[in-house]
Design a protein around this motif. Sequence first.
Motif, mmCIF file in Angstrom:
data_model
loop_
_atom_site.group_PDB
_atom_site.id
_atom_site.type_symbol
_atom_site.label_atom_id
_atom_site.label_comp_id
_atom_site.label_asym_id
_atom_site.label_seq_id
_atom_site.Cartn_x
_atom_site.Cartn_y
_atom_site.Cartn_z
ATOM 1 N N VAL A 166 -3.742 15.277 -9.638
ATOM 2 C CA VAL A 166 -2.812 14.895 -8.579
ATOM 3 C C VAL A 166 -2.403 13.447 -8.807
ATOM 4 C CG1 VAL A 166 -2.554 14.561 -6.104
ATOM 5 C CG2 VAL A 166 -3.860 16.489 -6.964
ATOM 6 N N ILE A 167 -1.086 13.190 -8.743
ATOM 7 C CA ILE A 167 -0.571 11.833 -8.923
ATOM 8 C C ILE A 167 0.259 11.454 -7.712
ATOM 9 C CG2 ILE A 167 -0.549 11.931 -11.433
ATOM 10 C CD1 ILE A 167 2.510 12.396 -11.197
ATOM 11 N N THR A 168 0.444 10.159 -7.510
ATOM 12 C CA THR A 168 1.271 9.637 -6.431
ATOM 13 C C THR A 168 2.499 8.986 -7.040
ATOM 14 O OG1 THR A 168 -0.714 9.212 -5.145
ATOM 15 C CG2 THR A 168 1.291 8.143 -4.415
ATOM 16 N N LEU A 169 3.668 9.261 -6.449
ATOM 17 C CA LEU A 169 4.914 8.671 -6.935
ATOM 18 C C LEU A 169 5.371 7.596 -5.960
ATOM 19 C CD1 LEU A 169 6.768 11.924 -7.993
ATOM 20 C CD2 LEU A 169 5.588 10.308 -9.471
ATOM 21 N N ALA A 170 5.682 6.422 -6.489
ATOM 22 C CA ALA A 170 6.125 5.296 -5.675
ATOM 23 C C ALA A 170 7.544 4.911 -6.067
ATOM 24 C CB ALA A 170 5.199 4.103 -5.860
ATOM 25 N N CYS A 171 8.328 4.502 -5.082
ATOM 26 C CA CYS A 171 9.709 4.070 -5.304
ATOM 27 C C CYS A 171 9.714 2.790 -6.132
ATOM 28 C CB CYS A 171 10.394 3.845 -3.959
ATOM 29 S SG CYS A 171 12.097 3.262 -4.095
ATOM 30 N N ALA A 172 10.588 2.737 -7.106
ATOM 31 C CA ALA A 172 10.669 1.558 -7.967
ATOM 32 C C ALA A 172 11.305 0.369 -7.246
ATOM 33 C CB ALA A 172 11.456 1.877 -9.229
ATOM 34 N N ASP A 173 12.131 0.635 -6.222
ATOM 35 C CA ASP A 173 12.811 -0.453 -5.513
ATOM 36 C C ASP A 173 11.949 -1.053 -4.403
ATOM 37 O OD1 ASP A 173 14.943 -0.011 -7.171
ATOM 38 O OD2 ASP A 173 16.065 1.162 -5.711
ATOM 39 N N ARG A 192 5.001 4.473 -1.352
ATOM 40 C CA ARG A 192 4.464 5.696 -1.966
ATOM 41 C C ARG A 192 4.934 6.884 -1.141
ATOM 42 N NH1 ARG A 192 -1.494 4.026 -4.168
ATOM 43 N NH2 ARG A 192 -0.807 2.150 -5.208
ATOM 44 N N ASN A 193 5.880 7.648 -1.694
ATOM 45 C CA ASN A 193 6.557 8.686 -0.933
ATOM 46 C C ASN A 193 6.122 10.101 -1.272
ATOM 47 O OD1 ASN A 193 8.148 6.657 0.194
ATOM 48 N ND2 ASN A 193 9.634 6.796 -1.444
ATOM 49 N N TYR A 194 5.752 10.360 -2.504
ATOM 50 C CA TYR A 194 5.515 11.729 -2.944
ATOM 51 C C TYR A 194 4.182 11.853 -3.660
ATOM 52 C CZ TYR A 194 10.498 12.537 -2.190
ATOM 53 O OH TYR A 194 11.741 12.651 -1.637
ATOM 54 N N THR A 195 3.605 13.061 -3.593
ATOM 55 C CA THR A 195 2.473 13.418 -4.446
ATOM 56 C C THR A 195 2.906 14.607 -5.284
ATOM 57 O OG1 THR A 195 1.528 14.851 -2.767
ATOM 58 C CG2 THR A 195 0.707 12.581 -2.851
ATOM 59 N N CYS A 241 14.389 8.483 -1.566
ATOM 60 C CA CYS A 241 13.493 7.577 -0.846
ATOM 61 C C CYS A 241 13.989 7.459 0.584
ATOM 62 C CB CYS A 241 13.462 6.209 -1.512
ATOM 63 S SG CYS A 241 12.418 5.029 -0.637
ATOM 64 N N ARG A 242 13.149 7.836 1.539
ATOM 65 C CA ARG A 242 13.587 7.803 2.937
ATOM 66 C C ARG A 242 13.640 6.387 3.482
ATOM 67 N NH1 ARG A 242 8.570 9.460 6.639
ATOM 68 N NH2 ARG A 242 6.949 8.509 5.396
ATOM 69 N N PHE A 243 13.003 5.441 2.824
ATOM 70 C CA PHE A 243 13.050 4.055 3.267
ATOM 71 C C PHE A 243 14.304 3.360 2.753
ATOM 72 C CE2 PHE A 243 8.600 5.342 2.961
ATOM 73 C CZ PHE A 243 8.200 5.136 4.271
ATOM 74 N N VAL A 296 14.529 5.853 -8.662
ATOM 75 C CA VAL A 296 13.503 6.249 -9.621
ATOM 76 C C VAL A 296 12.140 6.076 -8.952
ATOM 77 C CG1 VAL A 296 12.422 5.662 -11.827
ATOM 78 C CG2 VAL A 296 14.890 5.607 -11.604
ATOM 79 N N HIS A 297 11.318 7.100 -9.060
ATOM 80 C CA HIS A 297 9.951 7.043 -8.553
ATOM 81 C C HIS A 297 9.012 7.117 -9.746
ATOM 82 C CE1 HIS A 297 11.852 7.790 -4.754
ATOM 83 N NE2 HIS A 297 10.689 7.645 -4.138
ATOM 84 N N ARG A 298 8.051 6.186 -9.790
ATOM 85 C CA ARG A 298 7.121 6.118 -10.910
ATOM 86 C C ARG A 298 5.721 6.477 -10.464
ATOM 87 N NH1 ARG A 298 10.018 1.024 -11.958
ATOM 88 N NH2 ARG A 298 11.516 1.479 -13.587
ATOM 89 N N GLU A 299 4.959 6.986 -11.393
ATOM 90 C CA GLU A 299 3.570 7.340 -11.138
ATOM 91 C C GLU A 299 2.733 6.082 -10.915
ATOM 92 O OE1 GLU A 299 -0.181 9.183 -13.587
ATOM 93 O OE2 GLU A 299 1.840 9.551 -14.311
#
Length: 49
Positions: A4-11, A15-18, A36-38, A44-47
């Motif tokens: 399981v990984i977490t994806l975070a918004c690059a901007d 942390r929005n997605y798993t 990205c809801r924020f 781009v979302h990175r691990e």
Amino acid sequence: MRVVITLACADCKQRNYTSVKNKKNDPDRIEVRKFCRFCKTHTVHRETR
């Protein structure tokens, strides 16, 4: 091999997605364009570790 990984918004760095990935097929950090809801836009979302 699937982890399981977490994806975070690059901007905004939120942390929005798993997700899950196969470490054998994708040993590097993955990047995916997702909403990205924020930021209220597709970014781009990175691990994260």
